[in-house]
Design an enzyme around this catalytic site. Structure first.
Site, PDB file in Angstrom:
ATOM      1  N   GLY A 156      -8.276  -4.720   1.559  1.00  0.00           N
ATOM      2  CA  GLY A 156      -9.644  -5.241   1.659  1.00  0.00           C
ATOM      3  C   GLY A 156     -10.278  -4.947   3.001  1.00  0.00           C
ATOM      4  N   GLY A 157      -9.876  -3.829   3.618  1.00  0.00           N
ATOM      5  CA  GLY A 157     -10.536  -3.438   4.857  1.00  0.00           C
ATOM      6  C   GLY A 157      -9.905  -4.025   6.101  1.00  0.00           C
ATOM      7  CG  HIS A 164     -15.500   0.932  -4.119  1.00  0.00           C
ATOM      8  ND1 HIS A 164     -14.635   0.064  -3.493  1.00  0.00           N
ATOM      9  CD2 HIS A 164     -15.318   0.726  -5.446  1.00  0.00           C
ATOM     10  CE1 HIS A 164     -13.959  -0.611  -4.406  1.00  0.00           C
ATOM     11  NE2 HIS A 164     -14.360  -0.229  -5.607  1.00  0.00           N
ATOM     12  CE  LYS A 170      -7.518   3.425   4.353  1.00  0.00           C
ATOM     13  NZ  LYS A 170      -7.732   3.736   2.918  1.00  0.00           N
ATOM     14  NE  ARG A 199      -9.573  -9.069  -8.811  1.00  0.00           N
ATOM     15  CZ  ARG A 199      -9.342  -8.391  -7.692  1.00  0.00           C
ATOM     16  NH1 ARG A 199      -8.104  -8.277  -7.249  1.00  0.00           N
ATOM     17  NH2 ARG A 199     -10.328  -7.828  -7.027  1.00  0.00           N
ATOM     18  CE  LYS A 259      -4.409  -0.267   2.361  1.00  0.00           C
ATOM     19  NZ  LYS A 259      -5.201  -0.504   1.264  1.00  0.00           N
ATOM     20  CD  GLU A 275     -10.655  -1.283  -5.219  1.00  0.00           C
ATOM     21  OE1 GLU A 275     -11.128  -2.409  -5.428  1.00  0.00           O
ATOM     22  OE2 GLU A 275     -10.230  -0.918  -4.093  1.00  0.00           O
ATOM     23  CG  HIS A 290     -14.158  -4.370   3.822  1.00  0.00           C
ATOM     24  ND1 HIS A 290     -14.109  -3.019   3.532  1.00  0.00           N
ATOM     25  CD2 HIS A 290     -14.046  -4.466   5.171  1.00  0.00           C
ATOM     26  CE1 HIS A 290     -13.941  -2.346   4.654  1.00  0.00           C
ATOM     27  NE2 HIS A 290     -13.914  -3.190   5.665  1.00  0.00           N
TER      28      HIS A 290
HETATM   29  C1  MV4 Z   1     -11.093   4.631   3.750  1.00  0.00           C
HETATM   30  C2  MV4 Z   1     -12.386   4.990   4.195  1.00  0.00           C
HETATM   31  C3  MV4 Z   1     -12.557   6.276   4.662  1.00  0.00           C
HETATM   32  N1  MV4 Z   1     -11.533   7.140   4.694  1.00  0.00           N
HETATM   33  N2  MV4 Z   1     -10.095   5.544   3.799  1.00  0.00           N
HETATM   34  C4  MV4 Z   1     -11.973   0.009   3.107  1.00  0.00           C
HETATM   35  C5  MV4 Z   1     -11.259  -0.963   2.247  1.00  0.00           C
HETATM   36  C6  MV4 Z   1      -9.973  -0.341   1.955  1.00  0.00           C
HETATM   37  N3  MV4 Z   1      -9.454  -0.747   0.701  1.00  0.00           N
HETATM   38  C7  MV4 Z   1     -10.233   1.112   2.027  1.00  0.00           C
HETATM   39  N4  MV4 Z   1     -11.401   1.262   2.811  1.00  0.00           N
HETATM   40  C8  MV4 Z   1     -11.784   2.475   3.260  1.00  0.00           C
HETATM   41  N5  MV4 Z   1     -10.829   3.404   3.292  1.00  0.00           N
HETATM   42  C9  MV4 Z   1     -10.332   6.759   4.261  1.00  0.00           C
HETATM   43  N6  MV4 Z   1      -9.329   7.628   4.323  1.00  0.00           N
HETATM   44  C10 MV4 Z   1     -13.396   4.037   4.128  1.00  0.00           C
HETATM   45  C11 MV4 Z   1     -13.106   2.765   3.664  1.00  0.00           C
HETATM   46  C12 MV4 Z   1     -14.185   1.844   3.629  1.00  0.00           C
HETATM   47  C13 MV4 Z   1     -14.677   1.350   2.420  1.00  0.00           C
HETATM   48  C14 MV4 Z   1     -14.145   1.709   1.194  1.00  0.00           C
HETATM   49  C15 MV4 Z   1     -14.642   1.219   0.022  1.00  0.00           C
HETATM   50  C16 MV4 Z   1     -15.715   0.342   0.039  1.00  0.00           C
HETATM   51  C17 MV4 Z   1     -16.258  -0.044   1.222  1.00  0.00           C
HETATM   52  C18 MV4 Z   1     -15.756   0.459   2.424  1.00  0.00           C
HETATM   53  C19 MV4 Z   1     -16.342   0.064   3.620  1.00  0.00           C
HETATM   54  C20 MV4 Z   1     -15.849   0.551   4.785  1.00  0.00           C
HETATM   55  C21 MV4 Z   1     -14.767   1.432   4.795  1.00  0.00           C
END
Ligand code: MV4
Length: 664
Positions: free
Chosen positions: A164-165, A208, A158, A292, A116, A275, A235
């Site tokens: 993937g959360g 998303h 993070k 992919r 990441k 994404e 997720h």
């Molecule tokens: C975030 C966020 C809010 N603020 N980053 C969840 C999966 C991971 N790949 C990134 N995610 C998130 N990052 C910031 N700065 C909220 C999420 C998030 C989320 C993102 C995309 C789709 C579903 C989600 C569900 C919960 C939290």
């Protein structure tokens, strides 16, 4: 172009790849585990080879065996699908060193997106917007705290190695920071073997939104619009759509161009997805890149009219991209619902079992079903429990949602629990129709998504009775064998008035029904009401009229399990075999004397209005009293005996005109 490829995957994606390859005149080699020797992808392929036992680690993840099979079968390229080996750099390299084309990006591009923090550094360098925060190497607590203060609260910690959360933690204020950091580091160290953290401003209601990109080997790159995948559960994506509702053309262009920059920054080739978190103020930030073809690629295909697997094959073979950016247009709206074997009423616990009954909606230009299973297949514990993807298209979002709702009503599965009813509620929910989307959608609208049954319990029981009796009759007609259980129903008298008991268990509740039957017409006594039912059964399709309300359901009766399907809803019950020993049951609700005895009291007179369950007559036999109760609401029309009379078992004691009940 290749003449033969190997598909290193299973299920719907293997089938979907084979379909395009065949259309292009390419032969396909499938691989399979012991759990899949009769699977649809094996049947569709031109030839198939066993890899090993059912567990993925011994089959679909066996890079060595798969390469061996590819070489032995004469395949020139390997399509990894998604999951399994699709983002495995060692596998991509192993293909290359065996002169097999890996239908995917170069190993270096997969590796670049593996970490990441490294990915963020590359994206920052390339000018792709990142969530404000900190993603550098200095991980001393003082430095992190200083950066946290700069970033502001709420913020998100993070794990650098997460994804993937996993390994995320919200910090609401500086007072929480030290403890949260220590805990997050511990978790990350345990889960990923790496305690390093990123700090980001926490977006509270993001969407998303992801961009489909494509790059060829000649330096060309395009974006094929976006997908909104905000409707997720833990997720896991549940519904995806293209285009993203409300996204302006200028934002689409800015996001698309940022995604292309991201791909070019890592010398990408093939299909990829960038994404983004998309915030309420239309700002967007890079989240991660998936190297992919994704599960939800069909919605992009539906709105662009392109076949992305064909693009992958052409690009892998060295051809230039089929279209330039200016030639890519989006038309209409597409939605995808993922149909899973899971139980929404048990916190979405994955379900397994045999697909005893499987009806898919008719496919058309509006409806597409991507699936790897057929009726009779087993959903096992070994793989992802996705049964199918249901994809719909129409000129606009509202019509596409209507298509989805209708298609879900035509998707009927018995034998395995599914999320179809949940998806139906989701697609039909007003906030979804209003595109009030963010990643908290499912949590925030929990009440809407677990609706009450559309069928009143009594009506459902009456329909169940009609289905069961008409199917038995059809079975009896078909069966010349007098020893058949269908012919042996000794409570069954064709065209006679004879109350039959039927016991149906729904969840914890046991319902006792009484049924009088004449041809297609039934009187069903249940819970103190009588329902007039006319029922015609054509295979699995029951057309019924209940007290003047015409409705139709589909059904499936397997052993003692009955499932009825009605407007996207299902009604399930267990059918008990009649137990003729239980005299009480046979007598209850009947107006006949249950035994030889004397009438000791008559509680009603002719013309009296009575309600279900009301005691009408008391009999005495063998020094015990028995109450004869009204089976339904009605009016006493005639009394056949007086107090003190002796009666024989089976004598009618009185007659009731049952009130026809109007139910809705
Ligand atoms: C975030 C966020 C809010 N603020 N980053 C969840 C999966 C991971 N790949 C990134 N995610 C998130 N990052 C910031 N700065 C909220 C999420 C998030 C989320 C993102 C995309 C789709 C579903 C989600 C569900 C919960 C939290």
């Amino acid at each position: 172009m290749f003449s033969k490829i190997l598909i290193a995957n299973r299920g719907e994606i293997a089938c979907r790849i084979i379909q395009t390859a065949h259309r292009m005149g390419i032969r396909c080699v499938a691989v399979y585990s012991d759990a899949d020797h009769d699977a649809r992808h094996v049947a569709m392929a031109d030839e198939a080879f066993r890899i090993g036992p059912a567990p993925s680690s011994e089959s679909y993840l066996r890079a060595d065996k798969i390469i061996e099979i590819a070489l032995a079968s004469g395949a020139q390229a390997i399509h990894p699908g998604y999951g399994f080996l699709s983002e495995n750099t060692d596998f991509a390299k192993a293909c290359e060193s065996n002169d097999l084309v890996f239908i995917g990006p170069p190993a270096s591009a997969i590796a670049a997106m593996g970490s990441k923090s490294a990915a963020k550094a590359i994206m920052s360098e390339a000018g792709v917007p990142l969530v404000p925060g900190y993603h550098e190497a200095d991980q001393s607590p003082d430095k992190l705290r200083e950066e946290a203060e700069k970033c502001g609260y709420p913020l998100l910690l993070k794990a650098v190695a997460g994804g993937g959360g996993k390994g995320m933690r919200v910090v609401n204020n500086s007072g929480e920071f030290d403890d949260a950091l220590a805990a997050a580091k511990r978790e990350a160290k345990n889960a990923f073997g790496n305690p390093d953290m990123l700090i980001e401003r926490y977006l509270t209601q993001p969407r998303h939104v992801e961009i489909q990109v494509f790059c060829d080997q000649h330096g060309n790159a395009v974006y094929l619009a976006e997908r909104d995948c905000s409707v997720q559960r833990r997720h896991q994506k549940v519904l995806e759509e293209a285009p993203a509702p409300g996204l302006s053309d200028s934002t689409r262009k800015a996001m698309g161009e940022a995604a292309v920059k991201a791909a070019q920054a890592i010398d990408y080739v093939g299909a990829g997805t960038v994404e983004f978190l998309y915030d309420v103020d239309e700002s967007f930030f890079f989240m991660e890149m998936n190297t992919r073809l994704q599960v939800e690629h069909p919605v992009t295909e539906m709105v662009t009219g392109q076949d992305l697997v064909e693009w992958q094959l052409r690009v892998a073979d060295g051809e230039p991209l089929p279209l330039e950016q200016s030639q890519i247009r989006i038309r209409g709206h597409a939605l995808e619902a993922r149909i899973y074997a899971e139980d929404p009423d048990q916190d979405f616990l994955p379900a397994t079992g045999i697909l005893r009954y499987l009806n898919t909606p008719d496919e058309s230009g509006h409806v597409r079903v991507d699936t790897g299973v057929v009726e009779g297949d087993e959903v096992s514990v070994h793989y992802d429990p996705m049964i199918a993807k249901l994809i719909v298209w129409d000129e606009n979002r509202e019509q596409a949602i209507n298509r989805l709702v209708q298609a879900l009503e035509h998707y009927r599965i018995a034998g395995v629990k599914t999320n179809i009813r949940f998806l139906h509620a989701l697609a039909d929910a007003q906030p979804f129709r209003e595109a009030d989307l963010n990643t908290g959608f499912i949590e925030n609208h929990h009440d809407l998504l677990f609706p009450k049954s559309r069928l009143d319990i009594h009506k459902a029981l009456v329909l169940a009775a009609g289905f069961i009796l008409q199917q038995r009759k059809a079975g009896a007609r078909q069966c010349a064998d007098v020893w058949s259980p269908f012919a042996r129903q000794n409570s069954w008298r064709m065209n006679s008035e004879y109350a039959q008991p039927l016991r149906l268990q729904v969840g914890e509740d046991l319902h006792e029904l009484k049924i009088l039957e004449r041809d297609e017409n039934f009187q069903v006594f249940v819970g103190g009401s009588v329902y007039h039912l006319n029922a015609r059964l054509d295979d699995d399709y029951l057309q019924a009229v209940i007290n003047g309300h015409r409705l139709s359901v589909h059904g499936n009766l397997h052993d003692d399990q009955l499932v009825l399907f009605y407007e996207g809803d299902t009604f399930s019950c267990t059918v008990y075999r009649e137990t003729f020993g239980t005299q009480d049951l046979a007598a209850e609700g009947s107006l006949k004397a249950p035994m030889n005895g004397a009438v000791v009291a008559i509680m009603v007179a002719a013309g009296d209005t009575v309600t279900a369950g009301q005691t009408l007559v008391i009999m005495e036999a063998m020094k015990m009293e028995h109450a004869i109760k009204a089976p339904a609401d009605g009016v006493v029309s005639e009394l056949f005996f007086a107090e003190g009379d002796q009666v024989a078992e089976g004598n009618e004691l009185l007659a009731i005109d049952v009130t026809e009940e109007e139910t809705t």
